[in-house]
Every structure is written in C-alpha cells, then in structure tokens.
Motif scaffolding. Sequence first.
Motif, PDB file in Angstrom:
ATOM      1  N   ILE A  23     -27.649 -39.189  37.834  1.00 10.05           N
ATOM      2  CA  ILE A  23     -26.743 -38.191  37.239  1.00 10.05           C
ATOM      3  C   ILE A  23     -25.790 -38.870  36.256  1.00 10.05           C
ATOM      4  N   GLN A  24     -25.258 -40.030  36.652  1.00  8.52           N
ATOM      5  CA  GLN A  24     -24.361 -40.768  35.745  1.00  8.52           C
ATOM      6  C   GLN A  24     -25.090 -41.151  34.458  1.00  8.52           C
ATOM      7  N   ARG A  25     -26.337 -41.597  34.591  1.00 13.57           N
ATOM      8  CA  ARG A  25     -27.126 -41.971  33.418  1.00 13.57           C
ATOM      9  C   ARG A  25     -27.329 -40.765  32.501  1.00 13.57           C
ATOM     10  N   LYS A  26     -27.656 -39.620  33.084  1.00 12.52           N
ATOM     11  CA  LYS A  26     -27.858 -38.401  32.281  1.00 12.52           C
ATOM     12  C   LYS A  26     -26.564 -37.978  31.593  1.00 12.52           C
ATOM     13  N   ILE A  27     -25.447 -38.104  32.320  1.00 13.35           N
ATOM     14  CA  ILE A  27     -24.150 -37.761  31.713  1.00 13.35           C
ATOM     15  C   ILE A  27     -23.866 -38.690  30.538  1.00 13.35           C
ATOM     16  N   GLN A  28     -24.118 -39.976  30.705  1.00 15.03           N
ATOM     17  CA  GLN A  28     -23.895 -40.937  29.621  1.00 15.03           C
ATOM     18  C   GLN A  28     -24.781 -40.606  28.418  1.00 15.03           C
ATOM     19  N   GLU A  29     -26.033 -40.271  28.686  1.00 19.39           N
ATOM     20  CA  GLU A  29     -26.946 -39.897  27.593  1.00 19.39           C
ATOM     21  C   GLU A  29     -26.440 -38.646  26.866  1.00 19.39           C
ATOM     22  N   GLU A  30     -26.007 -37.668  27.655  1.00 15.19           N
ATOM     23  CA  GLU A  30     -25.511 -36.420  27.060  1.00 15.19           C
ATOM     24  C   GLU A  30     -24.246 -36.685  26.243  1.00 15.19           C
ATOM     25  N   LEU A  31     -23.345 -37.503  26.768  1.00 16.61           N
ATOM     26  CA  LEU A  31     -22.131 -37.856  26.023  1.00 16.61           C
ATOM     27  C   LEU A  31     -22.484 -38.569  24.717  1.00 16.61           C
ATOM     28  N   ALA A  32     -23.451 -39.470  24.781  1.00 24.32           N
ATOM     29  CA  ALA A  32     -23.866 -40.198  23.576  1.00 24.32           C
ATOM     30  C   ALA A  32     -24.435 -39.210  22.551  1.00 24.32           C
ATOM     31  N   ARG A  33     -25.250 -38.255  22.994  1.00 29.02           N
ATOM     32  CA  ARG A  33     -25.798 -37.238  22.073  1.00 29.02           C
ATOM     33  C   ARG A  33     -24.683 -36.399  21.464  1.00 29.02           C
ATOM     34  N   GLU A  34     -23.731 -36.003  22.327  1.00 30.07           N
ATOM     35  CA  GLU A  34     -22.604 -35.197  21.825  1.00 30.07           C
ATOM     36  C   GLU A  34     -21.791 -35.980  20.794  1.00 30.07           C
ATOM     37  N   GLN A  35     -21.547 -37.256  21.058  1.00 34.32           N
ATOM     38  CA  GLN A  35     -20.775 -38.067  20.105  1.00 34.32           C
ATOM     39  C   GLN A  35     -21.543 -38.230  18.800  1.00 34.32           C
ATOM     40  N   GLU A  36     -22.859 -38.393  18.921  1.00 33.78           N
ATOM     41  CA  GLU A  36     -23.683 -38.517  17.725  1.00 33.78           C
ATOM     42  C   GLU A  36     -23.611 -37.230  16.893  1.00 33.78           C
ATOM     43  N   ILE A  37     -23.686 -36.094  17.580  1.00 35.21           N
ATOM     44  CA  ILE A  37     -23.588 -34.799  16.884  1.00 35.21           C
ATOM     45  C   ILE A  37     -22.217 -34.658  16.235  1.00 35.21           C
ATOM     46  N   LEU A  38     -21.156 -35.014  17.001  1.00 28.52           N
ATOM     47  CA  LEU A  38     -19.801 -34.934  16.437  1.00 28.52           C
ATOM     48  C   LEU A  38     -19.664 -35.837  15.213  1.00 28.52           C
ATOM     49  N   GLN A  39     -20.212 -37.048  15.288  1.00 29.56           N
ATOM     50  CA  GLN A  39     -20.137 -37.980  14.162  1.00 29.56           C
ATOM     51  C   GLN A  39     -20.874 -37.405  12.949  1.00 29.56           C
ATOM     52  N   LYS A  40     -22.054 -36.843  13.168  1.00 35.57           N
ATOM     53  CA  LYS A  40     -22.812 -36.248  12.064  1.00 35.57           C
ATOM     54  C   LYS A  40     -22.043 -35.069  11.463  1.00 35.57           C
ATOM     55  N   ASN A  41     -21.457 -34.247  12.330  1.00 39.55           N
ATOM     56  CA  ASN A  41     -20.674 -33.097  11.852  1.00 39.55           C
ATOM     57  C   ASN A  41     -19.477 -33.563  11.025  1.00 39.55           C
ATOM     58  N   LYS A  42     -18.808 -34.645  11.505  1.00 44.09           N
ATOM     59  CA  LYS A  42     -17.675 -35.198  10.748  1.00 44.09           C
ATOM     60  C   LYS A  42     -18.133 -35.678   9.380  1.00 44.09           C
ATOM     61  N   GLU A  43     -19.237 -36.453   9.396  1.00 45.03           N
ATOM     62  CA  GLU A  43     -19.747 -36.983   8.137  1.00 45.03           C
ATOM     63  C   GLU A  43     -20.132 -35.858   7.179  1.00 45.03           C
ATOM     64  N   GLU A  44     -20.771 -34.828   7.735  1.00 48.14           N
ATOM     65  CA  GLU A  44     -21.175 -33.681   6.904  1.00 48.14           C
ATOM     66  C   GLU A  44     -19.943 -32.967   6.351  1.00 48.14           C
ATOM     67  N   ALA A  45     -18.921 -32.785   7.210  1.00 42.76           N
ATOM     68  CA  ALA A  45     -17.692 -32.124   6.761  1.00 42.76           C
ATOM     69  C   ALA A  45     -17.005 -32.959   5.685  1.00 42.76           C
ATOM     70  N   LEU A  46     -17.016 -34.298   5.862  1.00 38.02           N
ATOM     71  CA  LEU A  46     -16.411 -35.175   4.867  1.00 38.02           C
ATOM     72  C   LEU A  46     -17.179 -35.121   3.548  1.00 38.02           C
ATOM     73  N   ARG A  47     -18.513 -35.131   3.591  1.00 35.68           N
ATOM     74  CA  ARG A  47     -19.316 -35.030   2.365  1.00 35.68           C
ATOM     75  C   ARG A  47     -19.047 -33.712   1.647  1.00 35.68           C
ATOM     76  N   LYS A  48     -19.001 -32.639   2.473  1.00 38.23           N
ATOM     77  CA  LYS A  48     -18.763 -31.321   1.893  1.00 38.23           C
ATOM     78  C   LYS A  48     -17.391 -31.275   1.234  1.00 38.23           C
ATOM     79  N   ARG A  49     -16.387 -31.763   1.953  1.00 37.34           N
ATOM     80  CA  ARG A  49     -15.019 -31.754   1.416  1.00 37.34           C
ATOM     81  C   ARG A  49     -14.940 -32.658   0.186  1.00 37.34           C
ATOM     82  N   SER A  50     -15.625 -33.799   0.251  1.00 37.27           N
ATOM     83  CA  SER A  50     -15.647 -34.714  -0.879  1.00 37.27           C
ATOM     84  C   SER A  50     -16.277 -34.037  -2.094  1.00 37.27           C
TER      85      SER A  50
END
Length: 123
Positions: free
Chosen positions: A81-108
């Motif tokens: 369960i801990q491993r799955k939570i870590q994987e899910e957190l990593a996916r969520e952070q990756e999505i958040l990072q991509k969303n940030k980058e996309e928002a920054l590109r768009k704003r730029s």
Amino acid sequence: KKQATEASLAKELEDLAKENFDALKMSNMMKEKETEYLNAISSQEKEYQENLKRKKSEFEQQIARLEEDEMQHLESKRTEIQRKIQEELAREQEILQKNKEEALRKRSSELEAELRSLERETE
C-alpha cells in the motif's frame, strides 16, 4: 475316645489354619493385583498428562506460527500500500509539474503576444 476327639479337633484346627493361610494368600494376591491395577492407571494418567502437554505445546506453536504468518502478511500488505501511495504521489506530482509548465508556457505566450502588440502600437 478322647484321643479320637483330640485327633479330630487337631485335624479341624489344621484345616482351619490351612483355610486361613489360603485366605491370606488369596488376600495378598488380590492386594498385588489391586496395586498393579492402580499402577497401570497411574501410568496411563501420567501418559495422558504428557500427551496433553505435548498437544497443548504443539497447538501453541501452531498459533504462534499463524500469528507470525498473519503479521508478515499484514506487513507485506502495508508495504504494498505504501508503494502504491508513493507511485500515485509521484504521478500526481508529475501531472502538477506538467500543468505548471503548460500554464507557464501559455502565460509566457500570452505575455509575448502582449509585448508584440505593445511594440506594434509604439511603432
């Protein structure tokens, strides 16, 4: 006649003594058999108690093994369960990072477009 009576009484006394001796002998034999019987019962009871202790010990060992197996299973589940939570957190952070980058590109892009627009106006 007196001798015959004495002889008869002596014979009767001898017979009684023999019966008494036989009765004592029989009584002793019965006591020996009773002792053997009681010893056999005592031996069986001791064996029964030993078997009971052994079975109890085996049962307690089985319970301990089952508890250990259950603990290992729970620990394994917790780790999974801990491993799955870590994987899910990593996916969520990756999505958040991509969303940030996309928002920054768009704003730029928006800011660059505004800058070009302002440059055109100032020309």
